[in-house]
Design a protein around this motif. Structure first.
Motif, short mmCIF file in Angstrom:
data_model
loop_
_atom_site.label_atom_id
_atom_site.label_comp_id
_atom_site.label_asym_id
_atom_site.label_seq_id
_atom_site.Cartn_x
_atom_site.Cartn_y
_atom_site.Cartn_z
N PHE A 4 14.04 -2.56 5.23
CA PHE A 4 12.82 -3.28 5.46
C PHE A 4 12.31 -3.49 4.09
O PHE A 4 11.55 -2.64 3.34
N THR A 5 12.49 -4.85 3.46
CA THR A 5 11.83 -5.11 2.11
C THR A 5 10.80 -6.06 2.19
O THR A 5 11.00 -6.93 3.00
N THR A 6 9.85 -5.95 1.51
CA THR A 6 8.75 -6.77 1.37
C THR A 6 8.51 -7.09 -0.19
O THR A 6 8.71 -6.16 -0.89
N ASP A 7 8.06 -8.26 -0.51
CA ASP A 7 7.62 -8.43 -1.92
C ASP A 7 6.22 -7.71 -2.20
O ASP A 7 5.76 -7.23 -1.42
N LYS A 8 6.26 -7.58 -3.56
CA LYS A 8 5.22 -6.68 -3.86
C LYS A 8 3.82 -7.37 -3.81
O LYS A 8 2.92 -6.81 -3.23
N GLU A 9 3.63 -8.75 -3.76
CA GLU A 9 2.49 -9.48 -3.41
C GLU A 9 2.15 -9.26 -2.01
O GLU A 9 0.90 -8.74 -1.43
N GLU A 10 3.04 -9.29 -0.97
CA GLU A 10 2.76 -9.00 0.40
C GLU A 10 2.16 -7.38 0.44
O GLU A 10 1.27 -7.41 1.34
N ALA A 11 2.67 -6.67 -0.18
CA ALA A 11 2.45 -5.21 0.17
C ALA A 11 0.82 -5.09 -0.56
O ALA A 11 0.05 -4.35 0.11
N ILE A 12 0.39 -5.82 -1.59
CA ILE A 12 -0.74 -5.92 -1.98
C ILE A 12 -1.77 -6.32 -1.06
O ILE A 12 -2.88 -5.75 -0.99
N VAL A 13 -1.28 -7.66 -0.70
CA VAL A 13 -2.24 -8.25 0.24
C VAL A 13 -2.54 -7.40 1.48
O VAL A 13 -3.58 -7.27 2.06
N ARG A 14 -1.49 -6.69 1.98
CA ARG A 14 -1.73 -5.76 3.21
C ARG A 14 -2.75 -4.81 2.82
O ARG A 14 -3.59 -4.43 3.46
N LYS A 15 -2.51 -3.98 1.60
CA LYS A 15 -3.46 -2.91 1.31
C LYS A 15 -4.83 -3.37 1.18
O LYS A 15 -5.82 -2.70 1.46
N LEU A 16 -5.03 -4.72 0.55
CA LEU A 16 -6.22 -5.23 0.17
C LEU A 16 -7.08 -5.41 1.67
O LEU A 16 -8.27 -5.22 1.91
N SER A 17 -6.29 -5.99 2.59
CA SER A 17 -6.89 -6.49 3.93
C SER A 17 -7.31 -5.03 4.63
O SER A 17 -8.23 -5.28 5.35
N ARG A 18 -6.61 -3.89 4.39
CA ARG A 18 -6.96 -2.58 4.98
C ARG A 18 -7.96 -2.00 4.06
O ARG A 18 -8.32 -0.94 4.69
N GLY A 19 -8.41 -2.54 3.17
CA GLY A 19 -9.47 -1.83 2.41
C GLY A 19 -8.96 -0.69 1.57
O GLY A 19 -9.66 0.16 0.91
#
Length: 189
Positions: A4-19
């Protein structure tokens, strides 16, 4: 190989959306060098640049919930656009009595394109930073950001002809700076 690989941007976006508070640190660590370079093209004074970057990051963090991830590169593009907009806003605020856009005549210039192959990125950035604010804004928006004169005129509230004139004058001024730099280099040898 990871399953399960995700790019770094997507990981940051997910974390941002979760606060997630670590998202802010990740966003800063990932993009601060790039965004600093973008800001430096518009704001040459270090203190002003730091203020503009701080405002831009505050906007990013406070508006992160409204960001719509569109694939790799979209977070970087969004952050870059915020830095550019904050830079332009800063320049508009300090531009009193027509200081931003000047139509002063420049000495005649040749149409030859100067050779920049001997210059490093820092030297080129420094030369761009020495341009008058109006020249620098139009040059960056046209050459670096790839905007048309029509888009620049709408963004800055100037005529299309003014944008084209500012670009021409910026290029002429940069050509003179490069020529002078080259002369100085030859004199040192």
């Amino acid at each position: 190989m990871k399953l399960f690989t995700t790019d770094k941007e997507e990981a940051i976006v997910r974390k941002l959306s979760r606060g997630d508070a670590t998202a802010i640190d990740l966003l800063y660590a990932t993009y601060a060098p790039h965004l600093t370079a973008v800001c430096a093209r518009y704001i040459p004074r270090k203190d002003d640049m730091e203020d503009v970057l701080q405002e831009a990051f505050i906007k990013m963090f406070s508006n992160a919930s409204g960001f719509n991830y569109r694939g790799k590169g979209s977070l970087k593009a969004w952050a870059t656009r915020i830095v550019i907009n904050e830079s332009l806003l800063f320049l508009r605020r300090i531009a009193t009595s027509g200081m931003v856009f000047t139509d002063k005549d420049l000495p005649d210039q040749t149409d030859e394109t100067p050779d920049v192959s001997t210059l490093n990125a820092e030297e080129i950035t420094a030369m761009i930073g020495r341009l008058p604010p109006g020249y620098r804004m139009v040059f960056n928006l046209y050459v670096v950001e790839g905007m048309s004169h029509q888009q620049i005129s709408e963004l800055l509230g100037i005529k299309v002809d003014t944008s084209a004139s500012q670009l021409h004058k910026a290029k002429a001024m940069l050509a003179r700076m490069i020529k002078e730099h080259r002369k100085q280099q030859e004199q040192r040898v």
